[in-house]
Scaffold this active site. Structure first.
Site, short mmCIF file in Angstrom:
data_model
loop_
_atom_site.label_atom_id
_atom_site.label_comp_id
_atom_site.label_asym_id
_atom_site.label_seq_id
_atom_site.Cartn_x
_atom_site.Cartn_y
_atom_site.Cartn_z
N THR A 1 0.95 -1.18 -0.02
CA THR A 1 0.02 -0.16 -0.12
C THR A 1 1.08 1.27 0.00
O THR A 1 1.94 1.26 0.82
CB THR A 1 -1.05 -0.08 1.41
N GLU B 1 -2.30 -15.50 -8.30
CA GLU B 1 -2.27 -16.61 -7.59
C GLU B 1 -3.04 -16.65 -6.54
O GLU B 1 -3.29 -15.53 -5.65
CB GLU B 1 -0.67 -16.43 -7.06
N CYS C 1 -1.88 -9.92 1.92
CA CYS C 1 -2.82 -9.69 0.82
C CYS C 1 -4.12 -8.83 1.24
O CYS C 1 -4.82 -7.72 0.72
CB CYS C 1 -3.39 -10.77 0.19
C1 UDX Z 1 4.02 -10.21 -3.68
C2 UDX Z 1 2.85 -9.12 -3.61
O1 UDX Z 1 3.15 -8.70 -2.32
C3 UDX Z 1 1.27 -9.79 -3.99
O2 UDX Z 1 0.76 -8.45 -4.18
C4 UDX Z 1 1.46 -10.37 -5.07
O3 UDX Z 1 0.03 -11.10 -5.17
C5 UDX Z 1 2.25 -11.55 -5.15
O4 UDX Z 1 3.63 -10.98 -4.76
P1 UDX Z 1 4.87 -11.92 -2.03
O5 UDX Z 1 5.55 -12.90 -2.88
O6 UDX Z 1 4.35 -12.39 -0.79
O7 UDX Z 1 3.79 -11.08 -2.71
O8 UDX Z 1 6.05 -10.74 -1.76
P2 UDX Z 1 7.44 -10.69 -1.14
O9 UDX Z 1 7.75 -11.89 -0.38
O10 UDX Z 1 7.79 -9.26 -0.55
O11 UDX Z 1 8.51 -10.86 -2.65
C6 UDX Z 1 8.58 -9.81 -3.47
C7 UDX Z 1 10.03 -10.10 -4.18
O12 UDX Z 1 10.30 -9.20 -5.00
C8 UDX Z 1 11.01 -9.66 -3.06
O13 UDX Z 1 11.92 -10.86 -2.58
C9 UDX Z 1 11.86 -8.36 -3.49
O14 UDX Z 1 13.07 -8.36 -3.42
C10 UDX Z 1 11.60 -8.63 -5.06
N1 UDX Z 1 11.75 -7.66 -6.04
C11 UDX Z 1 11.01 -6.58 -5.59
C12 UDX Z 1 12.40 -7.79 -6.97
O15 UDX Z 1 13.08 -8.68 -7.46
N2 UDX Z 1 12.73 -6.63 -8.01
C13 UDX Z 1 11.84 -5.36 -7.66
O16 UDX Z 1 12.02 -4.76 -8.36
C14 UDX Z 1 11.18 -5.31 -6.64
C1 UDX Z 2 -5.13 -15.10 1.17
C2 UDX Z 2 -5.93 -15.90 0.45
O1 UDX Z 2 -6.65 -17.02 1.06
C3 UDX Z 2 -5.29 -16.41 -0.71
O2 UDX Z 2 -6.11 -17.02 -1.58
C4 UDX Z 2 -4.60 -15.30 -1.58
O3 UDX Z 2 -3.85 -15.63 -2.51
C5 UDX Z 2 -3.81 -14.60 -0.58
O4 UDX Z 2 -4.44 -14.22 0.67
P1 UDX Z 2 -3.36 -15.81 3.17
O5 UDX Z 2 -3.45 -14.57 3.66
O6 UDX Z 2 -1.87 -16.70 3.07
O7 UDX Z 2 -3.99 -16.09 1.92
O8 UDX Z 2 -4.05 -16.68 4.38
P2 UDX Z 2 -5.61 -17.26 4.66
O9 UDX Z 2 -5.56 -18.69 5.00
O10 UDX Z 2 -6.55 -16.53 3.77
O11 UDX Z 2 -5.56 -16.45 6.01
C6 UDX Z 2 -5.67 -14.86 5.98
C7 UDX Z 2 -5.98 -14.51 7.44
O12 UDX Z 2 -7.33 -14.79 7.96
C8 UDX Z 2 -5.00 -15.27 8.66
O13 UDX Z 2 -4.78 -14.22 9.62
C9 UDX Z 2 -6.03 -16.21 9.14
O14 UDX Z 2 -5.82 -16.47 10.40
C10 UDX Z 2 -7.42 -15.23 9.00
N1 UDX Z 2 -8.66 -16.40 8.95
C11 UDX Z 2 -8.59 -17.24 8.03
C12 UDX Z 2 -9.51 -16.20 10.33
O15 UDX Z 2 -9.18 -15.52 11.05
N2 UDX Z 2 -10.70 -17.00 9.97
C13 UDX Z 2 -10.69 -18.15 8.92
O16 UDX Z 2 -11.76 -18.65 9.12
C14 UDX Z 2 -9.80 -17.96 7.87
#
Ligand code: UDX
Ligand code: UDX
Length: 467
Positions: free
Chosen positions: A98, A172, A283
């Site tokens: 954000t 994803e 997310c």
């Molecule tokens: C990310 C996004 O947060 C999410 O919105 C999307 O759905 C999937 O990708 P995530 O994989 O959890 O999720 O993010 P993060 O673990 O922060 O990994 C992103 C990676 O990109 C980091 O390792 C960062 O170093 C890398 N990065 C970032 C690059 O390689 N090049 C860049 O210019 C910026």
């Molecule tokens: C979520 C979505 O599920 C996934 O499809 C998307 O790609 C990324 O965001 P994630 O954030 O990894 O995945 O975990 P999720 O299992 O969805 O849980 C999110 C949060 O909700 C956690 O803090 C979990 O504890 C909470 N949660 C989930 C509850 O409090 N109650 C529930 O019944 C389910």
């Protein structure tokens, strides 16, 4: 079927999404060469660590896949230029946090990293390349990516083969902690795009392990919006059940019973009805705030307000828990010892992004509490960074504990914030003997069974359980 032959894939971003997703693609498609690149040297070194316990992310089953693919057809490196220029298909999986400043601060997604990645692709790609949005992005981001890629043929040297691109959206849906299962057996794969050849090329890859009826093809904008909408709906369910949890506490109903009763209605379904300390993770909050911002941008303030309330309720739930702890401990936690069981945003992950524990613990620290935190996977460094980012007025002390008994020694209260398996079925008779009396256990994840504490002097508060 597509005439485009994909042999080499590159993924920019070796994070929670890029790492596991590419590992599974490499595993299921041994004929493809998959290169995952990242600007973060430390992260890449961790992905290449021979000790599989030291991979940068903890995800059940990931080590097994890495052990058979890494070095075979899966490679992690910082070699951006070569990996991009060799690739027929490039996934962009970088972070989209954000925005913290400027227009849309606090709501809109910061697309700097996506833009930077698109520029690198524009610069280094050769021939025809399919570019795939894997990161969750605001609707119509594909347009921006297309514009950036279009600029690339300007001023090309005469002898250079012209570069062409097709942009697809392939969000994803994996959840952390079950990422490998979600990738191997997805409910659906969503592909948005206008170039049928490019779409077919990506479909072909997924067909290696996903039945065709589970592969949904849409236009680009539907695909981008579906990802935001799916996360918004999931988060909305959690805020809904959490609102009911407060109602249960006020009326004598039990949220577990209510969830079971309503979840048996097929139209409602029984998933995602566990009340808790609020949703965390990278997310949900980000994507809803983005939806709120876009709704406002497109002149739909009622829609914006509707979704914003899901986030408002989530924050309220976290504040409510901290206030209950305070109230039960006679209105003050100053100098009191409190054990925190679980710091990750959910079980089976070492991820703490947006974890409810960060806000709840910092509120308790502001009140002068002494916290001993135990989490089986989260490191001291990560918690210290989380607290630092929040920059709150810490009047207390916190330390890490090595085990559950270590965390509970001499505490006045225990606050359970994550449902790790090892927190279920604890020997509370023994644990009660380590704690100070009167002792409170605050269970926000319904891991403690009342029967387990009936022979102890523990006072048990369970979220969503009325008296
Ligand atoms: C990310 C996004 O947060 C999410 O919105 C999307 O759905 C999937 O990708 P995530 O994989 O959890 O999720 O993010 P993060 O673990 O922060 O990994 C992103 C990676 O990109 C980091 O390792 C960062 O170093 C890398 N990065 C970032 C690059 O390689 N090049 C860049 O210019 C910026
Ligand atoms: C979520 C979505 O599920 C996934 O499809 C998307 O790609 C990324 O965001 P994630 O954030 O990894 O995945 O975990 P999720 O299992 O969805 O849980 C999110 C949060 O909700 C956690 O803090 C979990 O504890 C909470 N949660 C989930 C509850 O409090 N109650 C529930 O019944 C389910």
């Amino acid at each position: 079927m597509s005439s485009i032959k994909i042999q080499k894939i590159c993924c920019i971003g070796a994070g929670y999404v890029g790492g596991p997703t590419m590992s599974v693609i490499a595993d299921k498609c041994p004929d493809l060469e998959v290169r995952v690149v990242d600007i973060n040297n430390e992260r890449i070194a961790a992905w290449n660590n021979s000790d599989l316990n030291k991979l940068p992310i903890f995800e059940p089953g990931l080590d097994r896949i890495i052990s058979r693919t890494r070095g075979r057809n899966l490679f992690f490196s910082t070699e951006m230029e070569k990996s991009i220029s060799d690739a027929d298909m490039i996934f962009i999986s970088v972070n989209t946090p954000t925005k913290t400043k400027g227009l849309g601060a606090g709501q809109a997604s910061d697309l700097s990293w996506v833009e930077a990645s698109a520029r690198q692709v524009a610069e280094y790609a050769k021939g025809h390349t399919i570019v795939i949005e894997k990161s969750t992005l605001p609707v119509r981001t594909a347009q921006a990516i297309k514009e950036i890629l279009k600029t690339t043929n300007r001023g090309n040297k005469k002898d250079e083969i012209s570069k062409t691109f097709s942009v697809l959206s392939n969000p994803e849906f994996l959840a952390e902690g079950t990422a490998i299962h979600d990738l191997e057996k997805p409910d659906r794969v969503l592909i948005g795009g206008e170039d049928p050849e490019a779409v077919d090329a990506l479909v072909k890859i997924y067909l290696n392990w996903v039945p065709s009826k589970q592969i949904i093809c849409t236009n680009l904008w539907s695909s981008e919006l579906s990802k935001l909408a799916a996360n918004a709906f999931l988060a909305q369910r959690i805020s809904s059940i959490n609102s009911i949890s407060a109602f249960c506490e006020a009326t004598g109903a039990d949220v577990q019973e209510v969830a079971k009763a309503i979840g048996t209605d097929k139209r409602i379904g029984n998933q995602f009805l566990s009340a808790g300390p609020g949703f965390g993770g990278s997310c949900f909050k980000k994507d809803i705030l983005n939806l709120v911002y876009l709704s406002g941008y497109f002149g739909l303030p009622e829609v914006a307000n509707y979704w914003n309330q899901v986030v408002v309720l989530n924050t309220w739930q976290q504040d409510r828990i901290y206030k209950i702890v305070l109230e039960k401990l006679f209105g003050t936690v100053n100098g009191k010892n409190i054990a925190i069981l679980g710091f990750s945003f959910k079980a089976n992950t070492n991820d703490t992004r947006e974890s409810p524990a960060i806000r709840i613990c910092s509120d308790l620290l502001e009140e002068g509490a002494i916290l001993s935190i135990y989490d089986p996977k989260v490191s001291f460094k990560r918690i210290a960074e989380d607290f630092e980012k929040l920059s709150f007025n810490n009047q207390g002390i916190w330390k890490m504990a090595n085990s559950i008994p270590d965390a509970l020694k001499n505490v006045d209260a225990v606050l359970i914030l994550t449902a790790w398996d090892e927190f279920f079925g604890l020997d509370w008779n023994y644990l009660a003997s380590l704690m100070r009396s009167p002792t409170w256990v605050f269970d926000t994840r319904s891991v403690v069974d009342r029967k387990e504490i009936e022979n102890t002097d523990i006072n048990l508060w369970k979220l969503g359980e009325g008296n």
